[in-house]
Design a protein around this motif. Structure first.
Motif, PDB file in Angstrom:
ATOM      1  N   LEU A   1       0.824  -1.201   0.000  1.00  0.00           N
ATOM      2  CA  LEU A   1       0.000   0.000   0.000  1.00  0.00           C
ATOM      3  C   LEU A   1       0.860   1.253   0.000  1.00  0.00           C
ATOM      4  CD1 LEU A   1      -2.573  -1.177   2.695  1.00  0.00           C
ATOM      5  CD2 LEU A   1      -2.798  -1.304   0.207  1.00  0.00           C
ATOM      6  N   ASP A   2       0.271   2.378  -0.444  1.00  0.00           N
ATOM      7  CA  ASP A   2       0.975   3.658  -0.374  1.00  0.00           C
ATOM      8  C   ASP A   2       1.335   3.969   1.071  1.00  0.00           C
ATOM      9  OD1 ASP A   2       0.878   4.156  -3.083  1.00  0.00           O
ATOM     10  OD2 ASP A   2      -0.985   5.298  -2.975  1.00  0.00           O
ATOM     11  N   LYS A   3       2.482   4.616   1.255  1.00  0.00           N
ATOM     12  CA  LYS A   3       2.962   4.976   2.585  1.00  0.00           C
ATOM     13  C   LYS A   3       3.273   6.464   2.641  1.00  0.00           C
ATOM     14  CE  LYS A   3       5.085   0.454   2.847  1.00  0.00           C
ATOM     15  NZ  LYS A   3       5.113   0.157   1.412  1.00  0.00           N
ATOM     16  N   PRO A   4       2.237   7.299   2.709  1.00  0.00           N
ATOM     17  CA  PRO A   4       2.533   8.732   2.830  1.00  0.00           C
ATOM     18  C   PRO A   4       3.310   8.996   4.119  1.00  0.00           C
ATOM     19  CG  PRO A   4       0.208   8.304   3.265  1.00  0.00           C
ATOM     20  CD  PRO A   4       0.821   7.007   2.797  1.00  0.00           C
ATOM     21  N   LEU A   5       4.177  10.016   4.098  1.00  0.00           N
ATOM     22  CA  LEU A   5       5.015  10.290   5.258  1.00  0.00           C
ATOM     23  C   LEU A   5       4.190  10.694   6.475  1.00  0.00           C
ATOM     24  CD1 LEU A   5       8.067  12.122   3.645  1.00  0.00           C
ATOM     25  CD2 LEU A   5       7.822   9.715   4.261  1.00  0.00           C
ATOM     26  N   ASN A   6       3.107  11.400   6.279  1.00  0.00           N
ATOM     27  CA  ASN A   6       2.245  11.818   7.383  1.00  0.00           C
ATOM     28  C   ASN A   6       1.067  10.866   7.467  1.00  0.00           C
ATOM     29  OD1 ASN A   6       3.769  14.113   8.102  1.00  0.00           O
ATOM     30  ND2 ASN A   6       2.917  15.202   6.362  1.00  0.00           N
ATOM     31  N   ARG A   7       1.202   9.860   8.318  1.00  0.00           N
ATOM     32  CA  ARG A   7       0.179   8.832   8.468  1.00  0.00           C
ATOM     33  C   ARG A   7       0.219   8.305   9.892  1.00  0.00           C
ATOM     34  NH1 ARG A   7       4.626   5.983   5.949  1.00  0.00           N
ATOM     35  NH2 ARG A   7       5.233   4.192   7.197  1.00  0.00           N
ATOM     36  N   THR A   8      -0.796   7.550  10.259  1.00  0.00           N
ATOM     37  CA  THR A   8      -0.768   6.886  11.549  1.00  0.00           C
ATOM     38  C   THR A   8       0.071   5.624  11.429  1.00  0.00           C
ATOM     39  OG1 THR A   8      -2.789   5.664  11.047  1.00  0.00           O
ATOM     40  CG2 THR A   8      -3.041   7.755  12.217  1.00  0.00           C
ATOM     41  N   GLY A   9       0.433   5.053  12.557  1.00  0.00           N
ATOM     42  CA  GLY A   9       1.243   3.839  12.551  1.00  0.00           C
ATOM     43  C   GLY A   9       2.702   4.175  12.793  1.00  0.00           C
ATOM     44  N   TYR A  10       3.554   3.193  12.596  1.00  0.00           N
ATOM     45  CA  TYR A  10       4.982   3.415  12.800  1.00  0.00           C
ATOM     46  C   TYR A  10       5.487   4.462  11.831  1.00  0.00           C
ATOM     47  CZ  TYR A  10       4.906  -0.675  15.758  1.00  0.00           C
ATOM     48  OH  TYR A  10       4.625  -1.549  16.745  1.00  0.00           O
ATOM     49  N   ALA A  11       6.267   5.409  12.351  1.00  0.00           N
ATOM     50  CA  ALA A  11       6.726   6.527  11.535  1.00  0.00           C
ATOM     51  C   ALA A  11       8.101   6.280  10.920  1.00  0.00           C
ATOM     52  CB  ALA A  11       6.766   7.804  12.375  1.00  0.00           C
ATOM     53  N   HIS A  12       9.017   5.700  11.694  1.00  0.00           N
ATOM     54  CA  HIS A  12      10.370   5.465  11.208  1.00  0.00           C
ATOM     55  C   HIS A  12      11.116   4.560  12.173  1.00  0.00           C
ATOM     56  CE1 HIS A  12      10.856   9.105  13.802  1.00  0.00           C
ATOM     57  NE2 HIS A  12      11.884   8.411  14.254  1.00  0.00           N
ATOM     58  N   ILE A  13      12.257   4.095  11.719  1.00  0.00           N
ATOM     59  CA  ILE A  13      13.216   3.417  12.586  1.00  0.00           C
ATOM     60  C   ILE A  13      14.412   4.353  12.685  1.00  0.00           C
ATOM     61  CG2 ILE A  13      14.682   1.392  12.924  1.00  0.00           C
ATOM     62  CD1 ILE A  13      12.791  -0.141  11.061  1.00  0.00           C
ATOM     63  N   ALA A  14      14.871   4.627  13.899  1.00  0.00           N
ATOM     64  CA  ALA A  14      15.998   5.541  14.102  1.00  0.00           C
ATOM     65  C   ALA A  14      17.256   4.761  14.442  1.00  0.00           C
ATOM     66  CB  ALA A  14      15.680   6.541  15.206  1.00  0.00           C
ATOM     67  N   PHE A  15      18.361   5.148  13.812  1.00  0.00           N
ATOM     68  CA  PHE A  15      19.660   4.532  14.061  1.00  0.00           C
ATOM     69  C   PHE A  15      20.633   5.595  14.532  1.00  0.00           C
ATOM     70  CE2 PHE A  15      17.623   1.569  11.290  1.00  0.00           C
ATOM     71  CZ  PHE A  15      18.075   0.334  11.722  1.00  0.00           C
ATOM     72  N   SER A  16      21.251   5.368  15.681  1.00  0.00           N
ATOM     73  CA  SER A  16      22.278   6.245  16.198  1.00  0.00           C
ATOM     74  C   SER A  16      23.621   5.807  15.618  1.00  0.00           C
ATOM     75  CB  SER A  16      22.323   6.156  17.726  1.00  0.00           C
ATOM     76  OG  SER A  16      23.438   6.865  18.216  1.00  0.00           O
ATOM     77  N   VAL A  17      24.294   6.749  14.956  1.00  0.00           N
ATOM     78  CA  VAL A  17      25.576   6.421  14.319  1.00  0.00           C
ATOM     79  C   VAL A  17      26.770   7.036  15.043  1.00  0.00           C
ATOM     80  CG1 VAL A  17      24.544   5.980  12.062  1.00  0.00           C
ATOM     81  CG2 VAL A  17      25.313   8.303  12.628  1.00  0.00           C
ATOM     82  N   GLY A  18      26.524   7.743  16.161  1.00  0.00           N
ATOM     83  CA  GLY A  18      27.619   8.128  17.036  1.00  0.00           C
ATOM     84  C   GLY A  18      28.141   9.539  16.967  1.00  0.00           C
ATOM     85  N   SER A  19      27.957  10.241  15.844  1.00  0.00           N
ATOM     86  CA  SER A  19      28.496  11.598  15.760  1.00  0.00           C
ATOM     87  C   SER A  19      27.792  12.375  14.645  1.00  0.00           C
ATOM     88  CB  SER A  19      30.001  11.586  15.470  1.00  0.00           C
ATOM     89  OG  SER A  19      30.242  11.162  14.143  1.00  0.00           O
ATOM     90  N   LYS A  20      27.876  13.719  14.753  1.00  0.00           N
ATOM     91  CA  LYS A  20      27.312  14.569  13.703  1.00  0.00           C
ATOM     92  C   LYS A  20      28.017  14.311  12.369  1.00  0.00           C
ATOM     93  CE  LYS A  20      25.631  18.484  16.391  1.00  0.00           C
ATOM     94  NZ  LYS A  20      25.723  19.938  16.591  1.00  0.00           N
ATOM     95  N   ASP A  21      29.337  14.151  12.419  1.00  0.00           N
ATOM     96  CA  ASP A  21      30.084  13.898  11.186  1.00  0.00           C
ATOM     97  C   ASP A  21      29.605  12.622  10.498  1.00  0.00           C
ATOM     98  OD1 ASP A  21      31.602  16.192  11.491  1.00  0.00           O
ATOM     99  OD2 ASP A  21      33.320  15.140  12.370  1.00  0.00           O
ATOM    100  N   ARG A  22      29.320  11.587  11.292  1.00  0.00           N
ATOM    101  CA  ARG A  22      28.840  10.319  10.717  1.00  0.00           C
ATOM    102  C   ARG A  22      27.424  10.473  10.173  1.00  0.00           C
ATOM    103  NH1 ARG A  22      29.265   6.691   7.507  1.00  0.00           N
ATOM    104  NH2 ARG A  22      28.493   4.631   8.024  1.00  0.00           N
TER     105      ARG A  22
END
Length: 127
Positions: A63-84
């Motif tokens: 199905l289409d996945k518009p960015l502004n929708r209900t449900g899970y929004a994203h998965i976030a990954f911490s990469v350790g630094s602003k440069d990364r």
């Protein structure tokens, strides 16, 4: 209590696995295939113990996945630094992924960028 893993269905299973391994340092298991149902999956493990399961099965509806929708929004990954964050965002942009925000410092103090990857799903890259 802890979250054991998060799972996402994808149409292109091998592409999803390679994305998390190549760009985010995940390590994949050898995969699972249920011959009776056609279900396939990989568990992707990350250095801090987090795990992501990418899954596929026959005849899924995408199905289409518009960015502004209900449900899970994203998965976030911490990469350790602003440069990364900056470097990985640029690498993903050069690989053809759509950057929808950032890199920037958000109003709540996160330094992040968001890209659209994996069949319309957002991935957040943060410090």
């Amino acid at each position: 209590m802890k979250i054991e893993h998060v799972a996402v269905y994808v149409s292109e299973l091998e592409n999803a696995k390679e994305f998390f391994v190549r760009y985010l340092g995940g390590k994949s298991n050898d995969g699972y295939h249920n011959l009776k149902t056609g279900f396939r999956s990989y568990f992707i493990s990350f250095d801090d113990g987090a795990r992501l399961e990418v899954m596929n099965k026959p005849d899924m509806e995408d199905l289409d996945k518009p960015l502004n929708r209900t449900g899970y929004a994203h998965i976030a990954f911490s990469v350790g630094s602003k440069d990364r964050v900056d470097a990985l965002t640029e690498e993903l942009k050069n690989a053809g992924y759509s950057v929808v925000s950032g890199p920037r410092t958000t109003g709540d103090g996160y330094y992040e960028s968001c890209i659209v990857a994996l069949e319309g799903n957002q991935i957040e890259i943060t410090v």
